[in-house]
Scaffold this motif. Structure first.
Motif, PDB file in Angstrom:
ATOM      1  N   LYS A   1      44.088  45.099  48.441  1.00 22.14           N
ATOM      2  CA  LYS A   1      42.666  45.433  48.078  1.00 22.14           C
ATOM      3  C   LYS A   1      41.456  45.213  49.103  1.00 22.14           C
ATOM      4  O   LYS A   1      40.822  46.218  49.138  1.00 22.14           O
ATOM      5  CB  LYS A   1      42.348  44.461  47.079  1.00 22.14           C
ATOM      6  CG  LYS A   1      43.204  44.737  45.593  1.00 22.14           C
ATOM      7  CD  LYS A   1      42.823  43.891  44.358  1.00 22.14           C
ATOM      8  CE  LYS A   1      43.553  44.125  43.332  1.00 22.14           C
ATOM      9  NZ  LYS A   1      43.122  43.355  42.043  1.00 22.14           N
ATOM     10  N   TYR A   2      41.835  44.221  50.109  1.00 27.15           N
ATOM     11  CA  TYR A   2      40.712  44.030  50.929  1.00 27.15           C
ATOM     12  C   TYR A   2      41.253  43.173  51.988  1.00 27.15           C
ATOM     13  O   TYR A   2      41.722  41.729  51.488  1.00 27.15           O
ATOM     14  CB  TYR A   2      39.329  43.451  50.391  1.00 27.15           C
ATOM     15  CG  TYR A   2      38.420  43.018  51.684  1.00 27.15           C
ATOM     16  CD1 TYR A   2      37.656  44.178  51.990  1.00 27.15           C
ATOM     17  CD2 TYR A   2      38.077  41.968  51.852  1.00 27.15           C
ATOM     18  CE1 TYR A   2      36.543  44.027  53.013  1.00 27.15           C
ATOM     19  CE2 TYR A   2      37.246  41.729  52.942  1.00 27.15           C
ATOM     20  CZ  TYR A   2      36.668  42.738  53.600  1.00 27.15           C
ATOM     21  OH  TYR A   2      35.687  42.691  54.752  1.00 27.15           O
TER      22      TYR A   2
ATOM     23  N   HIS B   1      33.877  34.639  53.538  1.00 23.66           N
ATOM     24  CA  HIS B   1      33.490  33.243  53.969  1.00 23.66           C
ATOM     25  C   HIS B   1      34.562  32.357  54.357  1.00 23.66           C
ATOM     26  O   HIS B   1      34.538  31.708  55.499  1.00 23.66           O
ATOM     27  CB  HIS B   1      32.714  32.987  52.639  1.00 23.66           C
ATOM     28  CG  HIS B   1      32.510  31.490  52.708  1.00 23.66           C
ATOM     29  ND1 HIS B   1      31.234  30.982  53.622  1.00 23.66           N
ATOM     30  CD2 HIS B   1      32.867  30.481  52.234  1.00 23.66           C
ATOM     31  CE1 HIS B   1      31.168  29.605  53.558  1.00 23.66           C
ATOM     32  NE2 HIS B   1      32.065  29.282  52.780  1.00 23.66           N
ATOM     33  N   LYS B   2      35.701  32.097  53.387  1.00 29.96           N
ATOM     34  CA  LYS B   2      36.543  31.549  53.969  1.00 29.96           C
ATOM     35  C   LYS B   2      37.443  31.759  55.135  1.00 29.96           C
ATOM     36  O   LYS B   2      37.692  30.943  55.920  1.00 29.96           O
ATOM     37  CB  LYS B   2      37.831  31.683  52.852  1.00 29.96           C
ATOM     38  CG  LYS B   2      37.318  31.147  51.293  1.00 29.96           C
ATOM     39  CD  LYS B   2      36.676  29.565  51.400  1.00 29.96           C
ATOM     40  CE  LYS B   2      37.808  28.711  51.622  1.00 29.96           C
ATOM     41  NZ  LYS B   2      37.516  27.275  51.501  1.00 29.96           N
TER      42      LYS B   2
ATOM     43  N   GLY C   1      32.274  45.681  52.154  1.00 31.16           N
ATOM     44  CA  GLY C   1      32.949  44.698  53.082  1.00 31.16           C
ATOM     45  C   GLY C   1      33.362  45.509  54.501  1.00 31.16           C
ATOM     46  O   GLY C   1      34.166  44.539  55.213  1.00 31.16           O
ATOM     47  N   TYR C   2      33.240  46.674  54.679  1.00 31.26           N
ATOM     48  CA  TYR C   2      33.676  47.227  55.874  1.00 31.26           C
ATOM     49  C   TYR C   2      32.467  47.469  56.965  1.00 31.26           C
ATOM     50  O   TYR C   2      32.911  47.698  58.087  1.00 31.26           O
ATOM     51  CB  TYR C   2      34.376  48.489  55.611  1.00 31.26           C
ATOM     52  CG  TYR C   2      35.617  48.198  55.021  1.00 31.26           C
ATOM     53  CD1 TYR C   2      36.864  47.965  55.408  1.00 31.26           C
ATOM     54  CD2 TYR C   2      35.809  48.369  53.715  1.00 31.26           C
ATOM     55  CE1 TYR C   2      37.890  47.729  54.841  1.00 31.26           C
ATOM     56  CE2 TYR C   2      36.970  48.098  52.662  1.00 31.26           C
ATOM     57  CZ  TYR C   2      38.132  47.809  53.632  1.00 31.26           C
ATOM     58  OH  TYR C   2      39.244  47.567  52.865  1.00 31.26           O
TER      59      TYR C   2
ATOM     60  N   GLU D   1      31.706  39.964  44.935  1.00 30.42           N
ATOM     61  CA  GLU D   1      31.797  38.637  45.225  1.00 30.42           C
ATOM     62  C   GLU D   1      33.133  38.159  45.848  1.00 30.42           C
ATOM     63  O   GLU D   1      33.251  37.421  46.652  1.00 30.42           O
ATOM     64  CB  GLU D   1      31.685  37.812  43.941  1.00 30.42           C
ATOM     65  CG  GLU D   1      31.812  36.554  43.983  1.00 30.42           C
ATOM     66  CD  GLU D   1      31.329  35.749  42.453  1.00 30.42           C
ATOM     67  OE1 GLU D   1      31.624  34.513  42.616  1.00 30.42           O
ATOM     68  OE2 GLU D   1      30.788  36.325  41.799  1.00 30.42           O
ATOM     69  N   ALA D   2      34.251  38.894  45.265  1.00 34.80           N
ATOM     70  CA  ALA D   2      35.648  38.572  45.941  1.00 34.80           C
ATOM     71  C   ALA D   2      35.567  38.755  47.336  1.00 34.80           C
ATOM     72  O   ALA D   2      36.422  38.123  48.053  1.00 34.80           O
ATOM     73  CB  ALA D   2      36.694  39.341  44.892  1.00 34.80           C
ATOM     74  N   VAL D   3      35.071  40.000  47.913  1.00 30.39           N
ATOM     75  CA  VAL D   3      34.974  40.317  49.403  1.00 30.39           C
ATOM     76  C   VAL D   3      34.248  39.089  49.948  1.00 30.39           C
ATOM     77  O   VAL D   3      34.721  38.954  51.285  1.00 30.39           O
ATOM     78  CB  VAL D   3      34.457  41.597  49.427  1.00 30.39           C
ATOM     79  CG1 VAL D   3      34.327  42.004  50.950  1.00 30.39           C
ATOM     80  CG2 VAL D   3      35.448  42.537  48.796  1.00 30.39           C
ATOM     81  N   VAL D   4      33.081  38.922  49.434  1.00 31.22           N
ATOM     82  CA  VAL D   4      32.303  37.802  50.114  1.00 31.22           C
ATOM     83  C   VAL D   4      33.012  36.367  50.307  1.00 31.22           C
ATOM     84  O   VAL D   4      32.888  35.971  51.233  1.00 31.22           O
ATOM     85  CB  VAL D   4      30.870  37.741  49.198  1.00 31.22           C
ATOM     86  CG1 VAL D   4      29.979  36.519  49.787  1.00 31.22           C
ATOM     87  CG2 VAL D   4      29.958  38.732  49.236  1.00 31.22           C
TER      88      VAL D   4
END
Length: 347
Positions: free
Chosen positions: A48-49, A292-293, A109-110, A285-288
């Motif tokens: 997915k990302y 972040h992690k 996110g890209y 949010e899942a991409v952020v």
């Protein structure tokens, strides 16, 4: 993701904006020497990302402090995420051109930006009709590092300590000059904050860019400067400039005899600069969380920690995206007060 909505008069209020809702727990990561597929974030592993290269826009020319910081992260971050991280330098207008480009990019996110106090603090406070809001137009994801700032004087200045320099400025009655990399730059904002905090006066001499203002203070065209330590550390160590105080949580290992502003009773001046990574507002949010992690994992690797310290950079603390934006919002308020009181205008 909930946005931190700052009213149009946000820089005129003394009350910081409300804190963004803290993001949920991120996806677990483990960094190994080869960074196998199983060690990637879940979104990378399930396709997915990310599934293609990520562009990291640096809104300044190659070789500057923001560019150098970004390039420290691209290889290990790309290795961890499993896709290349490509630097795209888009300089101009003090970082505003590249920053506006990312603000208007697709929020997938890209396309990310290497953010800094210049692009996300000084410019929004000083430049009218900027074309982007540093909070509402971005998901501010994570810090890459903090840079101490330093109050420096030319050796010809008789003051040897912070207190002596404050007394010297008062005795000179506003006849002392200081330099910055331009009107409305962070160097000016920091110096003006110092003058306001100490009840002193001086004449601002703006230069165009980082190199000319460094040359100016070395040549005694100006007598002091309040700017990034990383740039000036070699000149301090060579005895060409005298450091009177540093803005840092603790004293700097390379300058053990130079006190922090907090030690000198000036905690409001003890603000480090920062460089981070942000995405356009509306990025999932899942991409952020995944970004972040991943950034935090790279930032805490022993090799990266040592690399940053060697460059005079403070490794970033564990700060969630919500806490990062809260810090930024508070600084927009405090430095906004400096801009108004010192009547700082763009060139």
């Amino acid at each position: 993701m909930p946005r931190l909505d700052i009213p149009s008069d946000r820089f005129a209020t003394s009350t910081p904006p409300s804190r963004r809702q803290v993001l949920g727990a991120g996806l677990g990561l483990a960094l190994t020497g080869a960074a196998s597929l199983s060690a990637l974030p879940a979104h990378a592993a399930d396709g997915k990302y990310p599934t293609r290269p990520i562009t990291l826009v640096v809104p300044f020319p190659p070789g500057g402090s923001v560019d150098v910081m970004a390039r420290q992260y691209t290889e290990p971050l790309g290795r961890l995420l499993g896709v290349p991280i490509v630097i795209d330098n888009k300089p101009g207008a003090g970082g505003s051109i590249g920053t506006q480009f990312v603000a208007r990019s697709k929020a997938d996110g890209y396309t990310l930006i290497a953010s800094s106090q210049s692009s996300h603090l000084a410019n929004p406070l000083v430049q009218p009709n900027l074309g982007y809001d540093p909070i509402k137009d971005f998901e501010n994801i994570a810090m890459m590092g903090r840079q101490p700032n330093v109050l420096l004087v030319h050796p010809s200045v008789p003051a040897k300590t912070f207190a002596e320099f404050v007394a010297y400025l008062k005795a000179q009655g506003g006849q002392v000059n200081f330099a910055s990399a331009g009107a409305g730059s962070m160097g000016q904002l920091n110096a003006e904050a110092f003058l306001l905090a100490t009840g002193t006066r001086a004449v601002h001499i703006p230069y165009r860019g980082g190199s000319p203002h460094v040359t100016a203070v070395l040549a005694n065209e100006v007598q002091f400067i309040f700017d990034n330590l990383v740039t000036f550390l070699p000149h301090i160590q060579a005895g060409k400039l005298r450091a009177l105080a540093v803005a840092s949580p603790t004293r700097i290992a390379q300058l053990p005899d130079v006190p922090t502003f907090a030690e000198l009773g000036q905690p409001s001046l003890n603000q480090t600069s920062w460089t981070g990574i942000a995405a356009p507002a509306g990025t999932p949010e899942a991409v952020v969380q995944a970004l972040h992690k991943a950034i935090r994992t790279v930032a805490t690797e022993p090799a990266m920690v040592e690399n940053l310290k060697t460059r005079g950079v403070i490794p970033p603390e564990d700060m969630s995206p919500a806490a990062f934006e809260k810090m930024m919002s508070e600084r927009l308020v405090s430095y906004g007060d400096v801009v108004r009181r010192a009547n700082i205008k763009p060139e």
